[in-house]
Design a protein around this motif. Structure first.
Motif, short mmCIF file in Angstrom:
data_model
loop_
_atom_site.label_atom_id
_atom_site.label_comp_id
_atom_site.label_asym_id
_atom_site.label_seq_id
_atom_site.Cartn_x
_atom_site.Cartn_y
_atom_site.Cartn_z
N SER A 387 -12.20 -2.02 9.42
CA SER A 387 -12.32 -1.41 8.09
C SER A 387 -13.47 -1.99 7.28
O SER A 387 -13.85 -3.16 7.45
CB SER A 387 -11.01 -1.58 7.31
OG SER A 387 -10.82 -2.94 6.95
N LYS A 388 -13.99 -1.17 6.38
CA LYS A 388 -14.98 -1.65 5.42
C LYS A 388 -14.29 -2.46 4.33
O LYS A 388 -14.77 -3.51 3.91
CB LYS A 388 -15.73 -0.48 4.81
CG LYS A 388 -16.76 -0.89 3.75
CD LYS A 388 -17.48 0.32 3.17
CE LYS A 388 -18.48 -0.10 2.10
NZ LYS A 388 -19.18 1.07 1.51
N GLY A 389 -13.16 -1.95 3.87
CA GLY A 389 -12.43 -2.62 2.80
C GLY A 389 -11.59 -3.77 3.32
O GLY A 389 -11.39 -3.95 4.52
N VAL A 390 -11.05 -4.55 2.38
CA VAL A 390 -10.29 -5.76 2.70
C VAL A 390 -8.83 -5.57 2.28
O VAL A 390 -8.54 -5.03 1.21
CB VAL A 390 -10.90 -6.98 1.99
CG1 VAL A 390 -10.07 -8.23 2.22
CG2 VAL A 390 -12.33 -7.20 2.47
N TYR A 391 -7.96 -6.05 3.12
CA TYR A 391 -6.51 -5.95 2.88
C TYR A 391 -6.09 -6.78 1.68
O TYR A 391 -6.55 -7.91 1.49
CB TYR A 391 -5.78 -6.43 4.14
CG TYR A 391 -4.28 -6.55 4.02
CD1 TYR A 391 -3.49 -5.42 3.96
CD2 TYR A 391 -3.67 -7.81 3.98
CE1 TYR A 391 -2.11 -5.53 3.87
CE2 TYR A 391 -2.29 -7.93 3.90
CZ TYR A 391 -1.52 -6.78 3.83
OH TYR A 391 -0.16 -6.90 3.74
N ASP A 399 -1.48 -2.66 -4.88
CA ASP A 399 -1.95 -3.25 -3.63
C ASP A 399 -1.65 -2.33 -2.46
O ASP A 399 -2.49 -2.12 -1.58
CB ASP A 399 -1.28 -4.61 -3.41
CG ASP A 399 -1.69 -5.64 -4.45
OD1 ASP A 399 -2.87 -5.67 -4.81
OD2 ASP A 399 -0.81 -6.40 -4.89
N ARG A 400 -0.43 -1.77 -2.44
CA ARG A 400 -0.05 -0.90 -1.33
C ARG A 400 -0.90 0.37 -1.31
O ARG A 400 -1.34 0.82 -0.25
CB ARG A 400 1.43 -0.54 -1.43
CG ARG A 400 1.98 0.16 -0.20
CD ARG A 400 3.50 0.18 -0.23
NE ARG A 400 4.05 0.71 1.00
CZ ARG A 400 4.38 1.99 1.18
NH1 ARG A 400 4.22 2.85 0.19
NH2 ARG A 400 4.88 2.40 2.34
N GLU A 401 -1.16 0.94 -2.48
CA GLU A 401 -1.98 2.14 -2.54
C GLU A 401 -3.40 1.85 -2.07
O GLU A 401 -4.03 2.67 -1.40
CB GLU A 401 -1.97 2.73 -3.95
CG GLU A 401 -0.64 3.32 -4.36
CD GLU A 401 -0.17 4.41 -3.41
OE1 GLU A 401 -0.97 5.30 -3.08
OE2 GLU A 401 1.00 4.36 -2.98
N HIS A 402 -3.92 0.68 -2.43
CA HIS A 402 -5.25 0.29 -1.94
C HIS A 402 -5.24 0.18 -0.42
O HIS A 402 -6.15 0.70 0.26
CB HIS A 402 -5.65 -1.05 -2.55
CG HIS A 402 -6.81 -1.71 -1.84
ND1 HIS A 402 -8.12 -1.32 -2.03
CD2 HIS A 402 -6.83 -2.71 -0.90
CE1 HIS A 402 -8.91 -2.06 -1.25
NE2 HIS A 402 -8.15 -2.90 -0.55
N ASN A 403 -4.24 -0.49 0.13
CA ASN A 403 -4.19 -0.68 1.57
C ASN A 403 -4.08 0.64 2.33
O ASN A 403 -4.55 0.75 3.47
CB ASN A 403 -3.03 -1.61 1.93
CG ASN A 403 -3.25 -3.03 1.42
OD1 ASN A 403 -4.38 -3.47 1.24
ND2 ASN A 403 -2.16 -3.74 1.18
N LYS A 404 -3.47 1.63 1.71
CA LYS A 404 -3.34 2.94 2.35
C LYS A 404 -4.67 3.66 2.48
O LYS A 404 -4.75 4.70 3.14
CB LYS A 404 -2.33 3.80 1.58
CG LYS A 404 -0.88 3.35 1.80
CD LYS A 404 0.07 3.92 0.78
CE LYS A 404 0.17 5.42 0.82
NZ LYS A 404 1.20 5.93 -0.12
N THR A 405 -5.73 3.12 1.87
CA THR A 405 -7.07 3.73 1.99
C THR A 405 -7.93 3.03 3.04
O THR A 405 -9.04 3.49 3.32
CB THR A 405 -7.82 3.67 0.65
OG1 THR A 405 -8.16 2.29 0.34
CG2 THR A 405 -6.97 4.23 -0.49
N LEU A 406 -7.45 1.95 3.61
CA LEU A 406 -8.32 1.10 4.44
C LEU A 406 -8.75 1.74 5.75
O LEU A 406 -9.76 1.34 6.33
CB LEU A 406 -7.61 -0.23 4.73
CG LEU A 406 -7.43 -1.15 3.52
CD1 LEU A 406 -6.62 -2.38 3.89
CD2 LEU A 406 -8.78 -1.55 2.93
N LEU A 407 -8.01 2.71 6.25
CA LEU A 407 -8.38 3.36 7.50
C LEU A 407 -9.32 4.55 7.29
O LEU A 407 -9.63 5.27 8.23
CB LEU A 407 -7.12 3.81 8.25
CG LEU A 407 -6.15 2.69 8.62
CD1 LEU A 407 -4.94 3.25 9.36
CD2 LEU A 407 -6.83 1.63 9.47
N SER A 408 -9.77 4.73 6.06
CA SER A 408 -10.63 5.86 5.74
C SER A 408 -12.11 5.58 5.94
O SER A 408 -12.91 6.51 6.02
CB SER A 408 -10.41 6.30 4.28
OG SER A 408 -9.08 6.71 4.07
#
Length: 696
Positions: A387-391, A399-408
């Protein structure tokens, strides 16, 4: 009428061992009988070395770098051993069960109970299951058919007394689901029921304490069916691409949404509590022109499909101009939030399009999310996404909503393996090389990096929609059907399950190599990968073969991590993987040892220490069935499996199995017979637990 025998005959002499020709036809459209989709001329192991020297020299990486990749070799470095001596899930391994036996078999001291079966109602208004009078409307409110990936996720704040069960529904067998009378009188209705039996299910579970068996809750607020008309949203760089758009798309939604999900096989559960499901054998649902390079590479053809859905819905015939790109909308990793029944499921284009068995996630030391996935086709590849983003490890909603974008958004890689033994020592027999191991080095070849294509001549959208073609050009290693790919939760080692490849070394097909060392590999093997430096985001790795499967009593080419072959349970065609808290690997199989023919089962494998490679059989599933979706909670001594396609070779009139509602006088399996028992096989989710607990 759906004729289950018509498309099966070509496979009857090709299938060996326990797996049914019916399964081959209905699950994967006889993929192993057709032409090999991958006709690329990618190099193999030792052949890579010379080309790698030239390529790295051209890139300015130098000779030393190339030699490090090609020859550093040796068995993958061992991480600190995980203790397996204090497990609570102790058992005496069962003996293999003959494939003609229609029983669910567990070790002494354990019992099994079905949690939910095909046709069980999920909602308050769900009608009772009526085998003789099925309707699409009823099936849409009931548990689907052929459950595969499964997980049991406890609901926060319920003290372990409530959970959600997720499962996907891979395919249907109309030949044993419907009577001849119904199939003849209403073939369109039969097809509609079958469509409704596909998709995904989420259902709430409850229990009074951790020692009790789980029970599903009809009408619970989190219960949900994902159907053929459920809307999925595309994410990532290919979302909105013309390659995913049809002329029939609503204005503003071109290439951004799709109805339904097909051919779901295994999956994975993310650290943030969502579930990933892999769209695998989607090609058999579409009739296409079959002429383009892209269609051929994905096994798409101009022929009537087995299920004939194209007769009811024009989107399953991509020769129809309005649906020219419909097949491109399948073959993705799907992400579902089982704790939010109002959420829109996602298809992540960043992970590439191919026959995903599933995807499994690990958080790297730098916080990046790493997802591993295999392409379940003969001679196809192993992939990794970073991923580009960080967990964010927090437990809050943001936090959970952010993590749900990490595979994008992130980088996509494909694996290339290099062995360290002379080619003369890898002759296809499965005999170990002189260094005593099948092992070597590997590299993750870039396909998409920092939002840009790393494959000359292909755009990012093309790489992600036609990922197989991009991986061909990158020079990936052809593997023996990578199915489940899972990183160990403690050691970080990655286990790649290569289920089989009977075409390896046959005719002009790719020969055996050190990562796939047997000709006509009918029993499969397990690759163990250690990322360099223990860094999940590394682009190089060490590898070795943990298991070379089969029945050692009749197959001399087996290898069990150095453990004595005469002291293991025979195992063949490994498919799905799970790990327990004591460090053991658990393997579910789809095709018992081919030389004899046993029922499939679930097996425990020791990974570290003097018993590394020891295989012990825990359970056996019924006649014709496949073991799927294992979940092992050793602290509670609970094990869950999805039993798929029981009685596959039977007919509606003469069933080949009565699982799970065994009828006294016909079959004895030691399970209670519910009052609503149906005299037909029903795929089901099963829980195994200590017998003393099952009585509560």
């Amino acid at each position: 009428m759906f004729d289950q025998r018509r498309p099966l005959l070509p496979m009857l002499d090709h299938v060996r061992g326990k797996r049914s020709a019916v399964t081959c036809a209905l699950k994967c459209d006889n993929a192993c009988l057709g032409d090999v989709c991958n006709t690329s001329s990618n190099g193999y192991l030792r052949d890579i070395v010379a080309g790698e020297l030239s390529r790295r020299s051209a890139l300015g990486l130098g000779l030393a770098s190339a030699l490090t990749l090609a020859f550093t070799g040796g068995a993958a470095g061992r991480a600190e051993a995980v203790s397996s001596s204090n497990t609570k899930l102790d058992f005496t391994p069962i003996r293999p069960v003959d494939k003609l036996v229609d029983e669910f078999t567990v070790p002494e001291g354990y019992a099994w109970r079905p949690i939910i079966r095909w046709g069980d109602g999920l909602f308050d208004d769900s009608p009772a299951f009526d085998l003789e009078h099925q309707t699409a409307a009823a099936q849409a409110r009931q548990f689907g058919y052929n459950n595969d990936y499964t997980d049991v996720i406890e609901i926060p704040g319920t003290a372990g007394k409530r959970a959600v069960l997720f499962t996907n529904h891979e395919y249907t067998n109309e030949g044993i689901m419907f009577s001849d009378a119904q199939a003849t009188a209403d073939p369109a209705g039969v097809r509609a029921v079958a469509r409704a039996a596909h998709g995904l299910s989420v259902v709430e579970l409850e229990r009074k304490n951790k020692n009790e068996a789980w029970r599903y809750v009809k009408g619970a607020p989190l219960n949900r069916r994902y159907l053929s008309d459920t809307v999925y949203e595309f994410t990532g760089p290919a979302a909105g691409s013309a390659l995913l758009a049809n002329p029939s798309d609503p204005r503003g939604q071109e290439g951004r949404t799709v109805r339904g999900t097909l051919g779901n096989c295994s999956g994975g559960t993310t650290p943030w509590g969502t579930v990933l499901s892999g769209e695998e054998n989607f090609n058999g649902y579409f009739r296409t022109s079959g002429t383009s390079r892209e269609e051929k590479r994905y096994g798409l053809a101009d022929k009537p499909t087995n299920r004939r859905w194209e007769l009811d819905d024009p989107r399953f015939d991509t020769r129809t101009p309005d649906y020219a790109h419909e097949a491109n909308r399948f073959g993705w990793i799907v992400e579902v939030d089982p704790l939010d029944p109002t959420s829109t499921p996602k298809k992540h284009t960043s992970l590439g399009r191919f026959k995903h068995e599933g995807a499994n996630v690990r958080i790297a030391a730098n916080g990046r999310v790493v997802a591993y996935s295999g392409d379940d086709e003969r001679f196809d590849y192993l992939y990794k996404f970073v991923s580009k983003g960080v967990y964010r490890p927090g437990t809050g909603k943001a936090d959970r909503e952010h993590n749900k974008t990490l595979l994008s958004e992130g980088n996509l890689y494909v694996a290339r393996f290099a062995g360290n033994s002379p080619s003369s020592e890898v002759d296809g027999s499965g005999k170990l090389p002189s260094d005593g191991a099948f092992d070597g080095r590997g590299e993750w070849l870039p396909l998409v990096v920092d939002g840009k294509s790393a494959v000359a001549g292909m755009s990012v959208e093309q790489v992600l929609v036609y990922t197989r073609l991009a991986a061909d050009l990158a020079g990936a290693t052809k593997m023996d059907r990578c199915e489940d790919v899972e990183p160990h939760p403690e050691t970080g080692k990655v286990y790649v399950v290569c289920t089989n490849n009977s075409n390896r070394g046959v005719g002009s097909n790719a020969p055996a190599d050190e990562a796939n060392p047997r000709r006509q590999n009918r029993d499969g093997h397990i690759v163990e990968i250690t990322e360099d430096g223990g860094d999940q985001t590394a682009t190089t790795f060490a590898w070795n073969l943990l298991l070379v499967c089969g029945d050692p009593a009749t197959n001399q080419s087996t290898y069990f991590g150095g453990y004595p072959a005469d002291e293991v349970s025979p195992i063949s065609c490994p498919d799905n993987v799970a790990f327990d808290s004591s460090g053991y690997m658990w393997l579910a199989t789809d095709g018992a040892p081919s030389s004899i023919g046993y029922n499939d089962g679930l097996f425990r494998v020791t990974l570290e220490g003097p018993e590394r490679g020891k295989v012990e059989q825990f359970l056996s599933v019924p006649r014709d069935a496949e073991t799927c979706g294992p979940v092992v909670r050793d602290a509670d001594r609970h094990v869950f499996v999805a039993v798929q396609h029981p009685g596959e070779e039977g007919t509606f009139t003469v069933p080949n199995s009565y699982f799970p509602d065994y009828v006294p006088g016909l079959v004895s399996a030691g399970a209670a017979v519910p009052a609503e028992a149906v005299r037909a096989p029903r795929p089901a989710i099963v829980q195994v637990l200590p017998a003393v607990h099952a009585k509560k």
